[in-house]
Design a protein around this motif. Sequence first.
Motif, PDB file in Angstrom:
ATOM      1  N   GLN A   1       0.839  -1.200   0.000  1.00 48.17           N
ATOM      2  CA  GLN A   1       0.000   0.000   0.000  1.00 48.17           C
ATOM      3  C   GLN A   1       0.878   1.256   0.000  1.00 48.17           C
ATOM      4  N   MET A   2       2.027   1.182   0.683  1.00 50.92           N
ATOM      5  CA  MET A   2       2.923   2.331   0.767  1.00 50.92           C
ATOM      6  C   MET A   2       3.567   2.633  -0.580  1.00 50.92           C
TER       7      MET A   2
ATOM      8  N   THR B   1      -6.157  -4.673  -4.922  1.00 46.92           N
ATOM      9  CA  THR B   1      -5.506  -3.833  -3.909  1.00 46.92           C
ATOM     10  C   THR B   1      -5.418  -2.386  -4.379  1.00 46.92           C
ATOM     11  N   ILE B   2      -4.972  -2.171  -5.624  1.00 49.57           N
ATOM     12  CA  ILE B   2      -4.878  -0.806  -6.157  1.00 49.57           C
ATOM     13  C   ILE B   2      -6.261  -0.167  -6.198  1.00 49.57           C
ATOM     14  N   THR B   3      -7.260  -0.946  -6.634  1.00 52.21           N
ATOM     15  CA  THR B   3      -8.632  -0.429  -6.684  1.00 52.21           C
ATOM     16  C   THR B   3      -9.115  -0.036  -5.297  1.00 52.21           C
ATOM     17  N   GLY B   4      -8.844  -0.894  -4.306  1.00 54.31           N
ATOM     18  CA  GLY B   4      -9.290  -0.614  -2.937  1.00 54.31           C
ATOM     19  C   GLY B   4      -8.612   0.597  -2.332  1.00 54.31           C
ATOM     20  N   ILE B   5      -7.313   0.750  -2.584  1.00 47.98           N
ATOM     21  CA  ILE B   5      -6.566   1.882  -2.027  1.00 47.98           C
ATOM     22  C   ILE B   5      -7.137   3.207  -2.517  1.00 47.98           C
TER      23      ILE B   5
ATOM     24  N   VAL C   1      -4.017   3.503 -14.052  1.00 47.92           N
ATOM     25  CA  VAL C   1      -3.629   4.916 -13.985  1.00 47.92           C
ATOM     26  C   VAL C   1      -2.738   5.188 -12.773  1.00 47.92           C
ATOM     27  N   HIS C   2      -2.890   4.378 -11.725  1.00 53.84           N
ATOM     28  CA  HIS C   2      -2.061   4.546 -10.524  1.00 53.84           C
ATOM     29  C   HIS C   2      -0.833   3.640 -10.532  1.00 53.84           C
TER      30      HIS C   2
END
Length: 907
Positions: free
Chosen positions: A370-371, A401-405, A605-606
């Motif tokens: 996440q970091m 995980t990326i979607t949730g963050i 995109v992230h």
Amino acid sequence: MADKTQEDGGIHFPFPFTPYSIQKDFMAELYRVLEAGKIGIFESPTGTGKSLSLICGALSWLRDFEQKKHQEEARLLETGTVPLSDGKDQPPFLSSSCKETSDTLRPAGEPDWVTQFVQKKEERDLVDRLKEEQVRRKKREERLQQIRHNAQLKYAAKRMRQEEEEMERLLHLSKEMLAEGTGTEPLEQLVCGEEELILAEYESDEEKGAAHGVDEEEDEDLEEEHITKIYYCSRTHSQLAQFVREVQRSPFGKDTRLVSLGSRQNLCINDDVRNLGSAQLINDRCMEMQRSKHEKSRAEDEKPKRRRQEHRAACPFYNYEQLQLLRDEVLVGVKDIEQLVSLGKEARACPYYGSRFAIPAAQLVVLPYQMLLHAATRQAAGIRLQGQVVVIDEAHNLIDTITGIHSAEVSGSQLCQAHSQLLQYMERYGKRLKAKNLMYIKQILYLLEQFVTVLGGNIKQNPNTQSLSQTGTELKTINDFLFQSRIDNINLFKVRRYCEKSMISRKLFGFTERYSTVPAPSREQPRLSGFQHFLQSLQPALTDTPVPHGEEGEARVPRPASPLMHIEGFLAALTTANQDGRVILNRQGSLSQSSLKFLLLNPAVHFAQVVKECRAVVIAGGTMQPVSDFREQLLARAGAEAERVVEFSCGHVIPPDNILPLVICSGPSSQELEFTYQKRELPQMMEETGRILCNLCNVVPGGVVCFFPSYEYQRQVHAHWDKSGLLARLALRKKIFQEPKRANQVEQVLLEYSRCIKCYGQAGGTVTGALLLSVVGGKMSEGINFSDNLGRCVVMVGMPYPNIKSPELQEKMAYLDQTLPRIPGQPPPGKALVENLCMKAVNQSIGRAIRHQKDFASIVLLDQRYARPPILAKLPAWIRDRVEVKATFGPAFAALRKFHRERSVSS
């Protein structure tokens, strides 16, 4: 100790023991990916030594890379020239700072003598930079070597810090004594401690010279050139700690400069800050304390204008000298998070900042993903990706995980509560606030009011008692939502920046804490009493379910953050590009139960910055199939060319005879097995499932783990078996356990399950072990090892397709159908997504059983749909190559009985 294993091309991989052949292949392929600067998708089943292969393969490459770099530097410094005619001729390992000048475009048509002069100057500059870098490196190595051999240095700075603290305490006491007789009073009498709740003057967004605190400050001694390094990320704190222990035991354990990064919540050693509980509150309080420290240092040469500045405390564990010491101690030996915290307490230095300052000189940085995946968090932590290597382990859920963050949800209760708190705050302190603060507060109040209105509620009424005339779920594009909410004229980027820099949510939380428990002065009593009553009326809405008496203490920790903190995340999400996300309006019976949710549709995109900046990226996991999601949804859309992506999947270390994967298409009474939503709740289907399990439990020793598609279906089946008598028949052979819904009960259930298998296995008799009824995607389907007798057979009941009626899933499917190309002969991208989600869940669940080289287990897939070639192709290769499809139950049962009889005799 290390066994030097030579691979093709003369590469040596130090290893603590003789590696398996698949580990040799893994390390060699990993080395090639890092050397060529590619993106690798690596699949290595659990039990095959994936972590050790990653460590030895990646650090072997880094060792050779550094050696080549130093040799080339020495050659360049000796000759004094650097090839600059073409960027391709430059050594690939020159740091980005050394390449900046040569990459600058020069005007066309320059005379040759000008070009030669500029080129010579650039050569001299680059050589000078190389010399400086070499000096810095030598200085750092000498310093670390000195620390290794002189433990007394550790205590020198500690004594100095204690003396400084005593001096500061005496000075502070003297100032208080002098101030008692001055008679200075603030413009308006405030309650003790209330001063720190007032917002500081907010400077305009365009003014870049504002004081941003320690996060933006650089210290000459602490700020170093970032050497080429490997960032290793995993999902959980325990997985990272396990990885660090593997590094410590590896041949690289003594010589690697490793830094373990974590959140302030994990690393803070200031008890006053840690006791705040919430991660957001800890972050805000820490940053505020650092800001106070720097404001104080800037104000030392000036006359203090307001006495309230003296009340704001700086953190005693943030001190440059102590942090320098801790930084060097971190780099001297490999340490995990717990060891880092202990070292910080001993040195009286903050482990959070100490580890951050160690990043530039580190060779291996270990951190939660996440970091790394959140750009703002990455920047705040001082992580620079340019030219570095990123390894993302346990990456099977990377897209989710990326979607949730980057998704966010706020409830009607939180919107109303934040509006009430902010309104009360403005009424109390409005006269003390500058115009820009008041302007932004009014904008936020307007946003909150419009969000409640768009849900169909009224901001002035209690959300618990407001019934909404319209219910259901509605999806909007970001732009449509902004227009419907009538907030399209507000610059959300500026509002977001204001929230971050002013720390208004932190001030608001302090204000709420004070006046929800402490009586206000008499002249404010009527207004704040109403405020307290309103907060109490909202309290039940903050908890989704009633908390039993025995769990009250657990429910109270950590303390909830201010609702405005959650809303800030939603505001940030609304700044996403219109095509990359959707807003879901979820209207329930009452306003308090309704919510606004931002759904990220394009996680690429992230991830694009990671792909663009990093030298190489490795995405690894035990079960990465199906990999098409990674290629199409993430990597291709993030800008990775197809030729840059490499796939590697290795087999298992177990002998082929130690695994028996079966697809069973019909049961003992010839009932076809197809657990669709329409058929799975039929009594005959539940009966047939019970009969199959009864037969399995008769021939499988030890533990059987049975996965159901959902908690609700598991409950229905269990109730049906209880009523029909099948449960009693099962209990004659296996003691039955069910997966608990509460996370705090999982460990106890596993302990009893394990004890039961061991007990009955030794005692003999009719009961031969235990049966654990679990749920796909639940607590037992990830991170739990059912090795040896704990999982001799894993059963998958049906196919765990996600709920196709979910608005979020339907929108995601439609988005993929619109944005991804349709491949001839393949299902539409939206349908492929549903199948992939299903099979990822299956692969995670069935991978719980085989955990080491000598383990053995059978895997039973109960559904004829598993026999279809497109579905079989999505199983991990080590299972797919050995699957046997049985059209009827008789041959399947015979194969299972033979398999377990032979394995039991041989073991």
